[in-house]
Write a protein that holds these residues in place. Structure first.
Motif, mmCIF file in Angstrom:
data_model
loop_
_atom_site.group_PDB
_atom_site.id
_atom_site.type_symbol
_atom_site.label_atom_id
_atom_site.label_comp_id
_atom_site.label_asym_id
_atom_site.label_seq_id
_atom_site.Cartn_x
_atom_site.Cartn_y
_atom_site.Cartn_z
ATOM 1 N N ASN A 106 5.636 100.229 -58.893
ATOM 2 C CA ASN A 106 5.307 99.060 -59.731
ATOM 3 C C ASN A 106 6.030 99.197 -61.071
ATOM 4 O O ASN A 106 6.795 100.131 -61.279
ATOM 5 C CB ASN A 106 3.789 98.988 -59.949
ATOM 6 C CG ASN A 106 3.213 100.335 -60.399
ATOM 7 O OD1 ASN A 106 3.892 101.086 -61.118
ATOM 8 N ND2 ASN A 106 2.016 100.679 -59.943
ATOM 9 N N THR A 107 5.786 98.267 -61.978
ATOM 10 C CA THR A 107 6.433 98.311 -63.296
ATOM 11 C C THR A 107 6.016 99.560 -64.063
ATOM 12 O O THR A 107 6.820 100.202 -64.717
ATOM 13 C CB THR A 107 6.038 97.050 -64.098
ATOM 14 O OG1 THR A 107 6.467 95.892 -63.397
ATOM 15 C CG2 THR A 107 6.640 97.071 -65.487
ATOM 16 N N ASN A 188 2.233 89.221 -71.596
ATOM 17 C CA ASN A 188 1.224 88.823 -70.598
ATOM 18 C C ASN A 188 -0.071 88.371 -71.251
ATOM 19 O O ASN A 188 -1.000 87.961 -70.560
ATOM 20 C CB ASN A 188 0.950 89.982 -69.636
ATOM 21 C CG ASN A 188 0.295 91.164 -70.341
ATOM 22 O OD1 ASN A 188 0.756 91.581 -71.404
ATOM 23 N ND2 ASN A 188 -0.783 91.665 -69.789
ATOM 24 N N SER A 236 7.678 93.978 -61.112
ATOM 25 C CA SER A 236 6.868 94.331 -59.930
ATOM 26 C C SER A 236 6.989 93.286 -58.840
ATOM 27 O O SER A 236 7.062 92.090 -59.119
ATOM 28 C CB SER A 236 5.390 94.441 -60.338
ATOM 29 O OG SER A 236 5.214 95.509 -61.242
HETATM 30 C C1 DCS Z 1 3.915 92.690 -69.286
HETATM 31 C C2 DCS Z 1 3.434 93.634 -68.218
HETATM 32 N N1 DCS Z 1 3.975 94.874 -68.144
HETATM 33 C C3 DCS Z 1 3.595 95.749 -67.191
HETATM 34 C C4 DCS Z 1 2.623 95.428 -66.274
HETATM 35 C C5 DCS Z 1 2.225 96.444 -65.234
HETATM 36 O O1 DCS Z 1 2.587 95.966 -63.961
HETATM 37 P P1 DCS Z 1 2.074 96.798 -62.688
HETATM 38 O O2 DCS Z 1 0.588 96.735 -62.764
HETATM 39 O O3 DCS Z 1 2.636 96.066 -61.505
HETATM 40 O O4 DCS Z 1 2.608 98.186 -62.870
HETATM 41 C C6 DCS Z 1 2.027 94.149 -66.308
HETATM 42 C C7 DCS Z 1 0.969 93.786 -65.300
HETATM 43 N N2 DCS Z 1 0.120 92.725 -65.690
HETATM 44 C C8 DCS Z 1 -1.267 93.000 -65.790
HETATM 45 C C9 DCS Z 1 -1.915 93.379 -64.499
HETATM 46 O O5 DCS Z 1 -3.121 92.556 -64.446
HETATM 47 N N3 DCS Z 1 -3.115 91.644 -65.494
HETATM 48 C C10 DCS Z 1 -2.016 91.788 -66.252
HETATM 49 O O6 DCS Z 1 -1.641 91.053 -67.135
HETATM 50 C C11 DCS Z 1 2.449 93.239 -67.294
HETATM 51 O O7 DCS Z 1 1.921 91.996 -67.362
#
Ligand code: DCS
Length: 420
Positions: A106-107, A188, A236
């Motif tokens: 994942n990220t 996010n 991701s």
């Molecule tokens: C800006 C950002 N960076 C990194 C991640 C991490 O991604 P992984 O969970 O796939 O490693 C998220 C996940 N977004 C979160 C997960 O749930 N709600 C959110 O906003 C993200 O929105």
């Protein structure tokens, strides 16, 4: 008025026919379960269209095998599919080839790979890493902890009242001791779209690298690593209409080539003796052990799916919904929306309703079938700065409609009046 046939897209997602939640007649009671789903939690994860599910099922049903050139045919078929999935990703984000595309879980893992394999080696006392106050914990906590272990200073570019980056502060904090600038492309929480290219120029002027957290941009708008001029980028699969368990680290080939792996084992080696080992070519050097084969194949199918729609059309669709949601929520009164104006943001809106705790609001909304996120969205320091413990967030994707935004706004209005 949509840039593409949303109803046809919705047909590819059987999950959208689900009934959920409680009974809107008795919100908060949690009874009933036949309310149509209104899924607005796409920034957390997106749904998976039938073509992606089929591609992964076809793999398991037809050519399941371990990869990296087993002699038998199944392994060769699986190896080709898995390796070509890297080519699909490279083309999607404008990388020069599969050598620059590492598949991770994942990220979060992609960010940790760079922090451990590059950060622990390259950072030391006197150096600094520059983040922003709106970073997701995947980068904020990672670089914060690497800073503690290496003695490097971690700095945070300030976020303005409007929820945008203070670029004068960026220019002050990125200096000749900066070794890495790690910035979220689209927040996010705020929906803010950060000026990555401008930050890359600043970083490179000071011989620093730059890492773009593209978890909320690659799925939702055209992203080209050359246009952004980034050295690393991560996103991701599960936010890109793909499966969980697969993410992508893009890295400039020369930089990845100079880095030592941080996960050791099979597949990533070329020659092993009792005394030492040598490494496989890129990107396999960074993919130790049996990879997420079906997920890599699913990610490639997801990219084909979103490319078929057109990522520029996806961006336009999300902007239409985010702008409409922003205006309708603002018109309700008693709603505080975080981040820049509706037409300058990504496809999400985080907000609070006066007098209603975010968790109470989200559970009431669930009674109306509306699925949104409540909490800190893995940006606790940003929420501290905003002076709120939590917020609710509606986030849009290719299958959402104006009617679903209306359902959200109506449910928020009823929840607000319930607590008035
Ligand atoms: C800006 C950002 N960076 C990194 C991640 C991490 O991604 P992984 O969970 O796939 O490693 C998220 C996940 N977004 C979160 C997960 O749930 N709600 C959110 O906003 C993200 O929105």
């Amino acid at each position: 008025q949509y840039p593409f046939d949303v109803e046809a897209i919705r047909d590819d997602f059987p999950i959208l026919q689900r009934s959920v939640g409680g009974d809107p007649e008795t919100p908060g009671e949690g009874d009933g379960d036949d309310t149509p789903l209104v899924y607005l939690d796409n920034a957390a994860t997106t749904h998976t269209p039938e073509p992606v599910v089929e591609a992964m099922s076809d793999y398991y049903r037809g050519y399941n095998s371990n990869v990296h050139r087993g002699i038998h045919q199944l392994s060769q078929e699986a190896s080709v599919a898995y390796e070509e999935a890297h080519d699909t990703v490279a083309e999607f984000i404008g990388a020069s080839g599969r050598e620059e595309i590492v598949f991770t879980k994942n990220t979060t893992e992609a960010m940790n790979l760079v922090a451990y394999a590059w950060g622990l080696e390259e950072l030391g006392p006197g150096d600094n890493v520059v983040l922003t106050e709106m970073e997701h914990h995947a980068s904020l906590v990672t670089w914060q902890q690497i800073g503690k272990r290496t003695g490097a200073d971690v700095r945070f570019i300030e976020v303005t009242e409007e929820g945008t980056l203070d670029m004068a502060d960026a220019a002050a904090k990125i200096d000749d001791d900066t070794e890495m600038v790690s910035v979220v492309h689209v927040s996010n929480t705020l929906g803010t779209v950060n000026p990555i290219r401008e930050l890359a120029d600043l970083a490179h002027d000071h011989d620093s690298l730059i890492f773009a957290d593209a978890a909320q941009s690659v799925p939702n708008r055209p992203v080209d690593v050359d246009d952004l001029d980034v050295d690393f980028l991560a996103f991701s699969g599960h936010k890109t209409a793909g499966p969980t368990g697969i993410g992508v680290l893009y890295g400039r080939e020369a930089i990845l080539d100079s880095m030592q792996p941080y996960l050791y084992g099979g597949d990533m080696i070329r020659k092993v003796t009792f005394e030492d080992s040598t490494w496989e070519d890129l990107p396999w050097k960074f993919e130790a052990g049996t990879p997420s084969i079906a997920e890599g194949i699913g990610l490639a199918a997801a990219i084909d799916y979103v490319e078929e729609i057109g990522v520029d059309r996806i961006e336009a669709h999300e902007r239409l919904l985010a702008e409409y949601a922003y205006d309708e929520l603002e018109a309700l009164g008693g709603v505080e929306i975080y981040g820049p104006a509706g037409d300058e943001r990504g496809g999400l809106v985080a907000f609070n309703v006066d007098g209603v705790h975010a968790h109470d609001l989200s559970s009431i909304l669930n009674d109306f079938g509306v699925a949104i996120r409540a909490g800190d969205h893995c940006t606790q320091p940003l929420h501290d700065k905003m002076g709120v413990a939590a917020s609710v967030r509606a986030s849009f994707y290719i299958y959402n409609t104006v009617e679903e935004v209306d359902a959200l706004v109506d449910a928020v209005e009823q929840a607000r009046d319930l607590f008035a």
